[in-house]
Design an enzyme around this catalytic site. Structure first.
Site, PDB file in Angstrom:
ATOM      1  N   SER A 143      -1.919  -3.970  30.402  1.00 41.57           N
ATOM      2  CA  SER A 143      -1.467  -3.337  31.642  1.00 41.57           C
ATOM      3  C   SER A 143       0.031  -2.980  31.540  1.00 41.57           C
ATOM      4  O   SER A 143       0.443  -2.390  30.547  1.00 41.57           O
ATOM      5  CB  SER A 143      -1.784  -4.281  32.812  1.00 41.57           C
ATOM      6  OG  SER A 143      -1.611  -3.633  34.051  1.00 41.57           O
ATOM      7  N   ASP A 285     -12.405   0.871  33.217  1.00 37.93           N
ATOM      8  CA  ASP A 285     -11.067   0.749  33.797  1.00 37.93           C
ATOM      9  C   ASP A 285     -10.811   1.925  34.739  1.00 37.93           C
ATOM     10  O   ASP A 285     -10.767   3.079  34.308  1.00 37.93           O
ATOM     11  CB  ASP A 285     -10.036   0.726  32.672  1.00 37.93           C
ATOM     12  CG  ASP A 285      -8.648   0.339  33.149  1.00 37.93           C
ATOM     13  OD1 ASP A 285      -8.326   0.552  34.334  1.00 37.93           O
ATOM     14  OD2 ASP A 285      -7.874  -0.174  32.325  1.00 37.93           O
ATOM     15  N   HIS A 314     -10.156  -2.898  34.727  1.00 38.48           N
ATOM     16  CA  HIS A 314      -8.770  -3.090  34.299  1.00 38.48           C
ATOM     17  C   HIS A 314      -8.444  -4.564  34.076  1.00 38.48           C
ATOM     18  O   HIS A 314      -7.558  -4.883  33.273  1.00 38.48           O
ATOM     19  CB  HIS A 314      -7.838  -2.499  35.367  1.00 38.48           C
ATOM     20  CG  HIS A 314      -6.395  -2.445  34.936  1.00 38.48           C
ATOM     21  ND1 HIS A 314      -5.939  -1.551  33.999  1.00 38.48           N
ATOM     22  CD2 HIS A 314      -5.305  -3.175  35.302  1.00 38.48           C
ATOM     23  CE1 HIS A 314      -4.633  -1.732  33.818  1.00 38.48           C
ATOM     24  NE2 HIS A 314      -4.229  -2.710  34.590  1.00 38.48           N
TER      25      HIS A 314
END
Lengths: 334, 334
Positions: A143, A285, A314
């Site tokens: 991320s 995601d 995600h």
């Protein structure tokens, strides 16, 4: 597995924490500078073992894992004895992000400048100098941490041998920016009412809806709404608001604003990242479309992309320890 | 095209509007009842031609198209001379939804009960009685209108020959419910501050992000943010907030709350819809996953599903007049 646990000597895992004070004004990528910047860092692992920086999402912090408080580390499902990341063979370095809610300098009810992923990369470099670490074995970044890893790889290729990024690209996708902008505007609106925490609850509820996948929510929340004081409440609504409430009790609204914006400002030049990159993309995601990671990997000089499927979307980097172990093993030479 | 326009006699298109007052208490599906319910309806087209009910999304209203004010009809890209829906061959019936911002009864700053798609279907039936329409040629319903069409087809199969639904299923998807719940909570929070309009701006901005597709936003909003009073503003942020502002000036926060909830409460029994159904699903629809429409069509006794691709996503029913024309032609026997 039991054998492996028995063979580990816990006492070899040494924890060091500190606050690095940067006395010179720290110049920011988007302009302005910060005086007396403080960076809260943590390093843990066997002394003299190779050092890996592990940097998480915008809600992560320097506590990657903890043997004393195993539930507190944000990467607790991955990093531990017998888990996917071998804490007995590497030193793990991390820090609280600049501009966030942790102990590194950030907004505290005052105006605060915009922060770039390049700024976080510079802080990592200053930390390496301070700790006299010539070269990192790798940066592991899911991320936002992956964005910082890419920025670091572009700026300081001589300080790291490999980047391992998950669910992060060279720039952000407009639809994902849209969701984050609405979150920030909601927090700003509530802050203007003197109720930042209430805005942060709503923003986090929305964010949670983007972190997981449609499939996961379909499986978990197909039930009927229940009546509460004459009002319908939907199962997913209860879940998201509870997550939002938890979050708002632990994070600062203005720290959230700063790091959320930093995600959307992220834009690095993939062609300039000469460090080898292993990239993991997740089909489900919602925030980082797999197409964006494919396109980035084409631009990166040395990169391999692995695509996985996970109903955690995600959040796979927090949840899919088993599925990701082979890729970490390959990175770490198992 | 020019020939077709010349051959239409505009004067044959007669517009009738009215308010139907329902003197008996109107019992609602989720309990409670409404006294003195008023339904604002509109019917336009050549006298004695077959009647089609056209029901739009929760922001739609009884003005499907208008020859006098062509920019005002919500289905203006479809319904008109030489367009996809032949207004010279059918009478179009529509009404303002119960619980919304139009001239039909709705919340006006007071407590208002929860409204089901079945309630809207009952209103349509009362309208048919009032207008002495024995049987509709069809109900055309995109989005929420499709939910109402399905509810009507389940309850009153003898009053309609065909349903034509777009981007609507028998029940809603939890992730889509999540996005709408956050919108409603944001509006409620702002209403509690006495500033419903500001909440509605934010809610609509979020809603817009779900109506279109990732592809469309990627094409339109890849640009850099601009600086405004020292603050970054992203291109998509400006767009969404402008749309939110427009919307908040025209709609009532509590009307939005009521109809948004009604979407999430929607749950009909597809197996009981004996009327033939033509269903259009859009691959890029973020709100109504194509899998949900496929599953519904399997449960419907008589249904055909057509899948289209459109970067307008859920908004295809407002934008893709050309792509949808063959399906409408087939419905209307062209």
């Amino acid at each position: 597995m039991a054998d492996q646990i028995n063979s580990v000597n816990y006492s070899t895992i040494v924890v060091n924490e500190g606050i690095l004070s940067i006395s010179n004004p720290f110049s920011l990528y988007h302009g302005k500078s910060i005086d007396n910047l403080q960076v809260a860092w943590r390093m843990s692992g066997p002394i003299n073992s190779p050092v890996i920086a592990v940097l998480g999402g915008i809600s992560a912090h320097r506590l990657v894992y903890s043997l004393d408080a195993p539930t507190q580390g944000w990467w607790r499902d991955f990093a531990g004895i017998g888990l996917s990341f071998p804490i007995d063979r590497y030193q793990v370095l991390s820090f609280d992000y600049l501009g966030g809610s942790g102990e590194t300098t950030g907004p505290r009810g005052d105006a605060f400048p915009s922060i770039s992923s390049y700024d976080q990369a510079e802080l990592l470099c200053l930390l390496l100098d301070h700790l006299e670490i010539q070269r990192l074995n790798s940066v592991i970044g899911p991320s936002y941490g992956g964005m910082v890893a890419l920025a670091f790889g572009e700026r300081h290729p001589n300080r790291v041998s490999h980047l391992f990024i998950m669910s992060a690209a060279d720039r952000t996708d407009p639809l994902s920016t849209a969701w984050r902008c609405v979150q920030r505007r909601t927090v700003e609106y509530a802050l203007a009412q003197g109720q930042g925490e209430q805005g942060l609850q709503l923003a986090r509820a929305l964010a949670m809806a983007t972190y997981r996948s449609r499939e996961e929510f379909s499986e978990r929340f197909r039930g009927l709404p229940r009546q509460n004081a004459g009002k319908f409440v939907f199962p997913i609504e209860e879940y998201l608001l509870a997550r939002g409430k938890d979050y708002a009790a632990r994070y600062k609204p203005d720290g959230f604003l700063c790091l959320s914006e930093s995600i959307d400002l992220h834009c690095i030049d993939a062609a300039n990242v000469s460090v080898p990159v292993t990239a993991i993309a997740v089909h489900q995601d919602q925030l980082v479309p797999i197409e964006d990671m494919r396109a980035m990997v084409k631009r990166l000089p040395q990169a391999t992309l692995y695509e996985i499927s996970s109903h955690y979307g995600h959040d796979a980097f927090l949840k899919e320890a088993r599925a990701l172990k082979p890729y970490l093993d390959s990175l770490l030479g198992e």
